[in-house]
Scaffold this active site. Structure first.
Site, PDB file in Angstrom:
ATOM      1  N   ASP A   1       9.200  16.500 -14.414  1.00 47.61           N
ATOM      2  CA  ASP A   1       8.801  15.205 -13.864  1.00 47.61           C
ATOM      3  C   ASP A   1       8.516  14.197 -14.974  1.00 47.61           C
ATOM      4  O   ASP A   1       8.081  14.564 -16.064  1.00 47.61           O
ATOM      5  CB  ASP A   1       7.556  15.397 -12.985  1.00 47.61           C
ATOM      6  CG  ASP A   1       7.317  14.216 -12.065  1.00 47.61           C
ATOM      7  OD1 ASP A   1       8.251  13.420 -11.850  1.00 47.61           O
ATOM      8  OD2 ASP A   1       6.185  14.082 -11.565  1.00 47.61           O
TER       9      ASP A   1
ATOM     10  N   ASN B   1      13.529  13.856  -2.316  1.00 49.61           N
ATOM     11  CA  ASN B   1      14.125  12.842  -3.204  1.00 49.61           C
ATOM     12  C   ASN B   1      15.230  12.025  -2.518  1.00 49.61           C
ATOM     13  O   ASN B   1      15.668  11.005  -3.045  1.00 49.61           O
ATOM     14  CB  ASN B   1      14.662  13.475  -4.497  1.00 49.61           C
ATOM     15  CG  ASN B   1      13.579  13.957  -5.445  1.00 49.61           C
ATOM     16  OD1 ASN B   1      13.741  14.962  -6.147  1.00 49.61           O
ATOM     17  ND2 ASN B   1      12.450  13.263  -5.502  1.00 49.61           N
TER      18      ASN B   1
HETATM   19  C1  IPE Z   1       9.279  16.595  -7.888  1.00 45.46           C
HETATM   20  O1  IPE Z   1       9.062  15.373  -8.513  1.00 45.46           O
HETATM   21  C2  IPE Z   1      10.745  16.833  -7.695  1.00 45.46           C
HETATM   22  C3  IPE Z   1      11.530  17.098  -8.904  1.00 45.46           C
HETATM   23  C4  IPE Z   1      11.060  17.165 -10.120  1.00 45.46           C
HETATM   24  C5  IPE Z   1      12.935  17.311  -8.681  1.00 45.46           C
HETATM   25  P1  IPE Z   1       8.791  14.037  -7.688  1.00 45.46           P
HETATM   26  O2  IPE Z   1       8.652  12.970  -8.699  1.00 45.46           O
HETATM   27  O3  IPE Z   1       9.833  13.859  -6.650  1.00 45.46           O
HETATM   28  O4  IPE Z   1       7.402  14.370  -6.978  1.00 45.46           O
HETATM   29  P2  IPE Z   1       6.281  13.389  -6.394  1.00 45.46           P
HETATM   30  O5  IPE Z   1       6.981  12.380  -5.539  1.00 45.46           O
HETATM   31  O6  IPE Z   1       5.623  12.735  -7.571  1.00 45.46           O
HETATM   32  O7  IPE Z   1       5.347  14.285  -5.654  1.00 45.46           O
HETATM   33  C1  IPE Z   2      11.815  13.684 -12.300  1.00 45.76           C
HETATM   34  O1  IPE Z   2      11.503  12.419 -12.765  1.00 45.76           O
HETATM   35  C2  IPE Z   2      13.233  13.779 -11.771  1.00 45.76           C
HETATM   36  C3  IPE Z   2      13.307  13.862 -10.314  1.00 45.76           C
HETATM   37  C4  IPE Z   2      12.308  13.820  -9.486  1.00 45.76           C
HETATM   38  C5  IPE Z   2      14.632  13.969  -9.740  1.00 45.76           C
HETATM   39  P1  IPE Z   2      11.108  11.228 -11.811  1.00 45.76           P
HETATM   40  O2  IPE Z   2      12.335  10.492 -11.441  1.00 45.76           O
HETATM   41  O3  IPE Z   2      10.292  11.698 -10.667  1.00 45.76           O
HETATM   42  O4  IPE Z   2      10.214  10.356 -12.788  1.00 45.76           O
HETATM   43  P2  IPE Z   2       8.870   9.601 -12.452  1.00 45.76           P
HETATM   44  O5  IPE Z   2       7.954  10.584 -11.823  1.00 45.76           O
HETATM   45  O6  IPE Z   2       9.234   8.467 -11.525  1.00 45.76           O
HETATM   46  O7  IPE Z   2       8.376   9.134 -13.774  1.00 45.76           O
HETATM   47 MG    MG Z   3       8.325  11.965 -10.361  1.00 46.70          MG
END
Ligand code: IPE
Ligand code: IPE
Ligand code: MG
Length: 239
Positions: free
Chosen positions: A16, A64
């Site tokens: 993340d 997502n």
């Molecule tokens: C979790 O991260 C999903 C992945 C890393 C693929 P998110 O960024 O989607 O999670 P939330 O929305 O902060 O809970």
């Molecule tokens: C993790 O990074 C990747 C996925 C969830 C697919 P994010 O896209 O959630 O990055 P942040 O949390 O917005 O920084």
């Molecule tokens: Mg995220």
């Protein structure tokens, strides 16, 4: 209890922070995801070298889908890029790849690519890379319950045969051992629907580092943290 020197067998990572990493640099979120892929490549090599058997990464969640279409396209494009660029190299290194999750909403050519990846590497034994893609822990449990109910309804299964093993065997993640470490980057301290069944007794480690910055040293530090923990599984402290 962990014995001194013991390496975790299975490390699961919620990768993340890609978006925040990009934003901090005034770049589009997709650039953060690209650099996140480089972090994944580093981490696979490091985990393999450190003697971990299974690395499981959360790459796209069922939740997502609520992101803008162009970001979803970028994330799907990166899975394709990863397979095209790295499959040969990973296969040569003896890596067995599993890409698990729902196949719903995935295009046929992507499903074919996933199948190819799994078939080509099916007999490899050096290391296991498990990619949770279009994965949600609750959707996985719903799918397992449906399969079990269907077997019961058709008379192939009696209710007293339902136990923890049967449930596990019906999960998308059935071939994964329990995760020893569940690690999340980016400072968020939540599970976000990852591996619900499998992480029942995982050691949770939350790091402030954003995923594109994650490197071998962070993984080594997480392993050190894990080794200092006393896993009691409901029993008594070891010392
Ligand atoms: C979790 O991260 C999903 C992945 C890393 C693929 P998110 O960024 O989607 O999670 P939330 O929305 O902060 O809970
Ligand atoms: C993790 O990074 C990747 C996925 C969830 C697919 P994010 O896209 O959630 O990055 P942040 O949390 O917005 O920084
Ligand atoms: Mg995220």
């Amino acid at each position: 209890m962990n014995q001194a020197g013991q390496i975790p067998r299975h490390v699961a990572i919620i990768m993340d922070g890609n978006g925040r990493w990009a934003k901090a640099r005034g770049k589009p979120r997709a650039f953060g995801h690209q650099q996140g892929l480089e972090a994944l490549r580093r981490t696979v090599d490091a985990a393999n070298e450190l003697g971990i058997e299974h690395l499981t990464v959360f790459s796209f969640s069922t939740e997502n889908w609520s992101r803008p279409a162009d970001e979803i396209d970028a994330l799907f494009g990166l899975l394709r890029l990863y397979v095209h660029r790295d499959l040969k190299r990973l296969h040569k290194a003896g890596v067995k790849i599993r890409i698990f999750g729902s196949r719903e909403r995935l295009k046929d050519d992507l499903i074919a690519l996933i199948t190819e990846c799994e078939e080509v590497t099916a007999n490899n034994t050096a290391f296991n890379l498990n990619i949770a893609f279009n994965y949600g822990g609750r959707a996985e449990l719903v799918d397992a319950v449906r399969s079990i109910a269907a077997a019961a309804e058709s008379g192939k299964l009696s209710i007293d045969q339902i136990d923890e093993n049967l449930i596990r065997n019906n999960l998308w993640s059935s071939e994964l051992p329990d995760a020893d470490i569940l690690l999340r980057t980016s400072g968020e301290q939540r599970i976000s629907n990852f591996l619900l069944w499998n992480i029942a007794y995982s050691e949770l480690i939350f790091l402030d580092v954003l995923w594109p910055d994650f490197d071998r040293r962070d993984l080594e530090q997480a392993i050190d943290t894990f080794r200092a923990r006393d896993r009691r599984y409901g029993g008594l402290a070891s010392s």
